[in-house]
Design a protein around this motif. Structure first.
Motif, PDB file in Angstrom:
ATOM      1  N   GLU B 260      37.974  46.839  44.750  1.00 61.39           N
ATOM      2  CA  GLU B 260      39.066  47.414  43.961  1.00 61.39           C
ATOM      3  C   GLU B 260      39.080  48.923  44.043  1.00 61.39           C
ATOM      4  O   GLU B 260      40.123  49.549  43.978  1.00 61.39           O
ATOM      5  CB  GLU B 260      38.908  46.997  42.500  1.00 61.39           C
ATOM      6  CG  GLU B 260      39.465  45.624  42.223  1.00 61.39           C
ATOM      7  CD  GLU B 260      39.001  45.110  40.895  1.00 61.39           C
ATOM      8  OE1 GLU B 260      38.453  45.888  40.093  1.00 61.39           O
ATOM      9  OE2 GLU B 260      39.172  43.894  40.662  1.00 61.39           O
ATOM     10  N   ILE B 285      33.494  49.196  43.654  1.00 60.58           N
ATOM     11  CA  ILE B 285      33.662  48.244  42.559  1.00 60.58           C
ATOM     12  C   ILE B 285      34.533  47.108  43.070  1.00 60.58           C
ATOM     13  O   ILE B 285      35.555  47.346  43.723  1.00 60.58           O
ATOM     14  CB  ILE B 285      34.328  48.918  41.338  1.00 60.58           C
ATOM     15  CG1 ILE B 285      33.447  50.055  40.833  1.00 60.58           C
ATOM     16  CG2 ILE B 285      34.588  47.912  40.235  1.00 60.58           C
ATOM     17  CD1 ILE B 285      34.108  50.947  39.828  1.00 60.58           C
ATOM     18  N   ILE B 287      35.211  42.401  43.123  1.00 62.31           N
ATOM     19  CA  ILE B 287      34.879  41.060  42.642  1.00 62.31           C
ATOM     20  C   ILE B 287      34.643  40.159  43.853  1.00 62.31           C
ATOM     21  O   ILE B 287      35.060  40.479  44.963  1.00 62.31           O
ATOM     22  CB  ILE B 287      35.997  40.454  41.752  1.00 62.31           C
ATOM     23  CG1 ILE B 287      37.332  40.497  42.499  1.00 62.31           C
ATOM     24  CG2 ILE B 287      36.099  41.160  40.428  1.00 62.31           C
ATOM     25  CD1 ILE B 287      38.380  39.642  41.837  1.00 62.31           C
ATOM     26  N   LEU B 300      24.722  38.406  38.943  1.00 60.43           N
ATOM     27  CA  LEU B 300      25.601  39.438  39.543  1.00 60.43           C
ATOM     28  C   LEU B 300      24.800  40.601  40.116  1.00 60.43           C
ATOM     29  O   LEU B 300      25.113  41.117  41.182  1.00 60.43           O
ATOM     30  CB  LEU B 300      26.590  39.956  38.496  1.00 60.43           C
ATOM     31  CG  LEU B 300      27.934  39.239  38.453  1.00 60.43           C
ATOM     32  CD1 LEU B 300      28.834  39.872  37.405  1.00 60.43           C
ATOM     33  CD2 LEU B 300      28.613  39.242  39.804  1.00 60.43           C
ATOM     34  N   ASN B 301      23.736  40.968  39.390  1.00 60.66           N
ATOM     35  CA  ASN B 301      22.934  42.090  39.877  1.00 60.66           C
ATOM     36  C   ASN B 301      22.332  41.800  41.242  1.00 60.66           C
ATOM     37  O   ASN B 301      22.243  42.680  42.092  1.00 60.66           O
ATOM     38  CB  ASN B 301      21.813  42.409  38.887  1.00 60.66           C
ATOM     39  CG  ASN B 301      22.334  43.247  37.746  1.00 60.66           C
ATOM     40  OD1 ASN B 301      23.383  43.885  37.903  1.00 60.66           O
ATOM     41  ND2 ASN B 301      21.654  43.211  36.625  1.00 60.66           N
ATOM     42  N   ASP B 304      24.984  42.153  43.723  1.00 60.17           N
ATOM     43  CA  ASP B 304      25.226  43.582  43.945  1.00 60.17           C
ATOM     44  C   ASP B 304      24.325  44.099  45.048  1.00 60.17           C
ATOM     45  O   ASP B 304      24.755  44.815  45.950  1.00 60.17           O
ATOM     46  CB  ASP B 304      24.899  44.383  42.677  1.00 60.17           C
ATOM     47  CG  ASP B 304      26.008  44.334  41.660  1.00 60.17           C
ATOM     48  OD1 ASP B 304      27.059  43.755  42.003  1.00 60.17           O
ATOM     49  OD2 ASP B 304      25.823  44.846  40.549  1.00 60.17           O
ATOM     50  N   SER B 366      29.095  47.593  42.662  1.00 52.93           N
ATOM     51  CA  SER B 366      28.960  46.889  41.390  1.00 52.93           C
ATOM     52  C   SER B 366      30.070  45.861  41.283  1.00 52.93           C
ATOM     53  O   SER B 366      31.250  46.190  41.344  1.00 52.93           O
ATOM     54  CB  SER B 366      28.972  47.868  40.224  1.00 52.93           C
ATOM     55  OG  SER B 366      30.149  48.609  40.234  1.00 52.93           O
ATOM     56  N   LEU B 367      29.634  44.623  41.194  1.00 55.68           N
ATOM     57  CA  LEU B 367      30.594  43.511  41.158  1.00 55.68           C
ATOM     58  C   LEU B 367      30.954  43.222  39.720  1.00 55.68           C
ATOM     59  O   LEU B 367      30.089  43.175  38.847  1.00 55.68           O
ATOM     60  CB  LEU B 367      29.982  42.294  41.828  1.00 55.68           C
ATOM     61  CG  LEU B 367      29.720  42.490  43.318  1.00 55.68           C
ATOM     62  CD1 LEU B 367      28.846  41.375  43.851  1.00 55.68           C
ATOM     63  CD2 LEU B 367      31.024  42.543  44.082  1.00 55.68           C
ATOM     64  N   LYS B 368      32.233  43.041  39.499  1.00 53.03           N
ATOM     65  CA  LYS B 368      32.704  42.832  38.124  1.00 53.03           C
ATOM     66  C   LYS B 368      32.667  41.355  37.738  1.00 53.03           C
ATOM     67  O   LYS B 368      32.551  41.014  36.576  1.00 53.03           O
ATOM     68  CB  LYS B 368      34.139  43.325  37.976  1.00 53.03           C
ATOM     69  CG  LYS B 368      34.252  44.824  38.035  1.00 53.03           C
ATOM     70  CD  LYS B 368      34.026  45.428  36.671  1.00 53.03           C
ATOM     71  CE  LYS B 368      34.041  46.931  36.763  1.00 53.03           C
ATOM     72  NZ  LYS B 368      32.871  47.529  36.109  1.00 53.03           N
ATOM     73  N   GLY B 369      32.785  40.484  38.706  1.00 49.35           N
ATOM     74  CA  GLY B 369      32.818  39.076  38.360  1.00 49.35           C
ATOM     75  C   GLY B 369      32.879  38.216  39.609  1.00 49.35           C
ATOM     76  O   GLY B 369      32.778  38.714  40.737  1.00 49.35           O
TER      77      GLY B 369
END
Lengths: 364, 374
Positions: B260, B285, B287, B300-301, B304, B366-369
């Motif tokens: 994004e 950033i 998803i 998620l980490n 990442d 960093s992944l949001k979801g």
């Protein structure tokens, strides 16, 4: 300070982009344009201060009147004629540069005579207006066009394609000695205030001129010069920037309004600066005309109670500009305007000296 | 009183008559039906002439109304000549109307021409004031003429497919590099940065256009072709273009990430004025768009990290490839030149050091979801 004084200053500041100032500054970009601009801002602001202060001493009178009353003829007339030449040239440079620009970018097929004639026709009606109407017109144009110019400036600065690295590289050229021709060109943006020579007649109150006013003028001058000089570099690179004949118009063509009514910003740019340049031109030529009238008073040239002299002068203006736009090449214009800008320090000196003399003599 | 008024009127009328004569003498304008709009310009090396150019102009033909027209109508003018200006002057005699260049939105150049005579014909475009500096420039694989002649079935009237690829007004993809004319000229002629052009190809049946590769153009050297992956990383790093399908793989997990936002910061570390390394910090950033396994939001980490590693590899790969070729599409040289006062040796110094300068890339994804499913 009356708001009209700000208009004088700002109109000339904004219209510098249309005159040859950016071309000369960018031409000197590798030869010390930056130190010259810094010097011009400091000296220019000081000059504005001095001139406003000196005019405070003679409220409600124009300089030609004062000179004629308080100084001998051999002094007053040559000085007035020199001042007239300066104002007339200032207007002429704006006019010719604009005509060249207009036929290069706007309507290349129209003949240069037609374009000039159309411009000059409008201008000559304006020049003949009363001084007071002139001020109101300046106000109207400022109110109409300055928001548009601000919008364009935001567009110029907010565009991600503006490469600040190039601007920083050009700043790294600060280690040169100041260049005189760049200094003259940069000093031009402070010339506006000298229109008081004629318009002082309309101001009877004392002008408030303190730190605040000085800061506003100095700061605006700095921003204007910064924009004039650095934005074209940011869009067109530093190495070859001096190649452009009209650096600012080419820069304005580098902006795209993706969802705008018109995609090419250049047309909005040229039209909004047409307004600004016209008023700055009108102010300069109006002053030139008034000075000329004060030198040559043809009292017998009357027709039905009207003085004919101004009309004759305006016709001479028109003829000179028609001939020059046809004759001059772009290079000659560039050299011609360089000489003019380089003579600006002399102009300021002459003006200030004559003001000081008037002030002294008047108090005697 | 009345008598005087009449005299005055007569004089005014006569004056108007006389002044209008000078205006009537010649009308410089030409009506719109006497003009034809050039929408695209193509340049190829001449086939018959040694050192000449083949110019293709794509003319847009007017339609009576957009609703009733079935599709776009074009005419193509082709001519071979020694110079651009001369060929276009001759092409003006191939049509009964005035060629109007103000709407030329795309300039396609054969990739073979980009090696050594770019300056030569680029000069013409800049000098001609009616050609927009915001026209797109693209390189054509095989031939510019054939690219201009592609008329995809999806094309609608009063529009040009090729133009819609660029600038994000139509297609919006990180694979597509968009370059303005002024930008191309600036980057090509400046020391410390090299211009990048999109490379346009057509499908074999000449029905569709494909734009996902690009060329790094440097004066007096063969243009270097970036693969579509490399073009994507160039675009993401330099233009912050975001979009889909950044692939990340670890031992058994494959993730496809939709980015994004991408933020790039880089600086050149120096020691006593000499460059020692380039340090680049990339923040992304996004998803997860697709994966070959079930994912868990708790992890998620972990994802990442996997993604960061993979991105780092890709970015380093892109940067070292161009660096080895001594090309600088990112403009590291420019940044170096901003770091010290002007000195005429700065540039040659940089040129010597750049190809072997160590790169330190750190990527932070960093992944949001995980999208709408886990």
């Amino acid at each position: 300070m009356s708001r009209f004084l700000y208009y004088f200053i700002f109109l000339t500041m904004f219209s510098n982009i249309i005159a040859s100032v950016p071309k000369i500054l960018l031409f000197e970009s590798k030869k010390g344009a930056i130190p010259s601009m810094i010097a011009a801002v400091i000296i220019g602001t000081l000059l504005v201060y001095i001139i406003v202060k000196l005019f405070d001493a003679i409220p409600g009178k124009s300089l030609p009147e004062m000179l004629k009353i308080h100084t001998p003829k051999w002094f007053a007339y040559p000085v007035l004629f020199y001042l007239f030449l300066c104002w007339f040239t200032a207007g002429l440079i704006t006019l010719i540069t604009y005509v060249f620009l207009f036929i290069t970018f706007f309507s290349p097929e129209t003949s240069i005579v037609n374009t000039t004639f159309a411009f000059v026709l409008v201008i000559s009606f304006g020049v003949l207006m009363k001084s007071r109407s002139m001020l109101y017109m300046a106000e109207i144009v400022i109110v109409l066009f300055v928001p548009l110019i601000f919008f364009l400036l935001i567009k110029f600065f907010a565009n991600p394609k503006l490469d600040w690295d190039f601007i920083e590289i050009s700043m790294m050229h600060a280690n040169h000695l100041p260049s005189y021709s760049a200094f003259g060109a940069a000093l031009y943006i402070f010339v506006g205030i000298t229109n008081l020579v004629i318009f002082n007649k309309l101001f009877t109150k004392k002008h408030k001129m303190g730190w605040k006013q000085l800061l506003i003028i100095g700061f605006t001058g700095m921003v204007v010069l910064f924009t004039t000089y650095f934005v074209p570099i940011g869009y067109n690179g530093f190495e070859q920037i001096e190649d452009f004949t009209f650096p600012w118009v080419s820069t304005s063509d580098s902006i795209r309004m993706k969802y705008g009514l018109i995609e090419r910003v250049i047309f909005i740019f040229i039209l909004s600066f047409l307004g600004i340049a016209f008023v700055s031109l009108l102010l300069h030529w109006h002053v030139a005309l008034k000075i000329l009238e004060s030198i040559f008073e043809f009292k017998r040239l009357k027709w039905k109670g009207k003085m004919l002299a101004p009309y004759i002068f305006v016709i001479i203006f028109v003829v000179i500009s028609l001939v020059l736009t046809r004759k001059l090449t772009q290079y000659q214009l560039f050299v011609f305007s360089s000489y003019f800008y380089e003579s600006l320090p002399i102009f300021f000196t002459v003006l200030i000296i004559s003001l000081v003399i008037v002030k002294r003599r008047a108090k005697l | 009183m009345k008598q005087r008024f009449r005299n005055y009127k007569v004089i005014v009328v006569v004056a108007i008559y006389f002044s209008s004569v000078s205006i009537l003498a010649g009308c410089g304008f030409k009506d719109i039906d006497k003009r034809v709009f050039v929408t695209g310009i193509g340049i190829d090396p001449a086939e018959k002439l040694e050192g000449g150019y083949k110019i293709t102009l794509k003319l847009s033909l007017p339609v009576a109304s957009i609703k009733s027209s079935t599709g776009p109508n074009y005419e193509y003018l082709v001519y071979e000549g020694e110079t651009l200006a001369e060929s276009i002057r001759i092409l003006e005699t191939h049509t009964d109307k005035v060629l109007e260049f103000g709407h030329a939105k795309i300039i396609v150049i054969n990739e073979d021409l980009l090696e050594d005579n770019v300056k030569d014909f680029m000069d013409y475009f800049i000098r001609r004031s009616d050609i927009q500096l915001i026209a797109w420039v693209a390189a054509a694989k095989t031939s510019a003429e054939s690219i201009l002649r592609v008329e995809p079935a999806a094309e609608s009237a009063v529009s040009s497919t090729l133009v819609n690829f660029f600038g994000g007004s139509g297609s919006d993809s990180p694979f597509i590099v968009s370059t303005f004319l002024y930008e191309f000229r600036r980057n090509m002629l400046s020391d410390g940065i090299d211009a990048v052009l999109p490379l346009v190809d057509a499908t074999e049946d000449k029905k569709e256009l494909i734009v996902n590769q690009s060329l790094v153009v440097k004066e007096k050297s063969k243009p270097f072709e970036l693969s579509s992956e490399q073009s994507k990383y160039y675009n993401s790093l330099l233009n912050g273009m975001n979009g889909f399908s950044y692939k990340a793989e670890s031992e058994d997990l494959t993730l496809v990430i939709n980015m994004e936002k991408i933020k790039v910061k880089y600086k050149i570390l120096t020691n006593k004025g000499k460059p020692t390394s380039i340090k680049m910090n990339v923040k992304m950033i996004g998803i997860i768009g697709q994966s070959n396994k079930n994912l868990s939001l708790k992890d998620l980490n972990k994802y990442d990290k996997i993604a960061s590693e993979a991105m780092k590899g890709e970015i380093e790969d892109f940067l070292t490839t161009v660096q080895e070729k001594n090309l600088d599409p990112m403009g590291f040289g420019l940044r170096y030149r901003t770091m010290m006062l002007y000195d005429k040796n700065t540039n040659s110094e940089w040129q010597n050091v750049y190809p072997t300068l160590p790169l330190e890339v750190s990527v932070n994804v960093s992944l949001k979801g995980t999208g709408s499913i886990e």
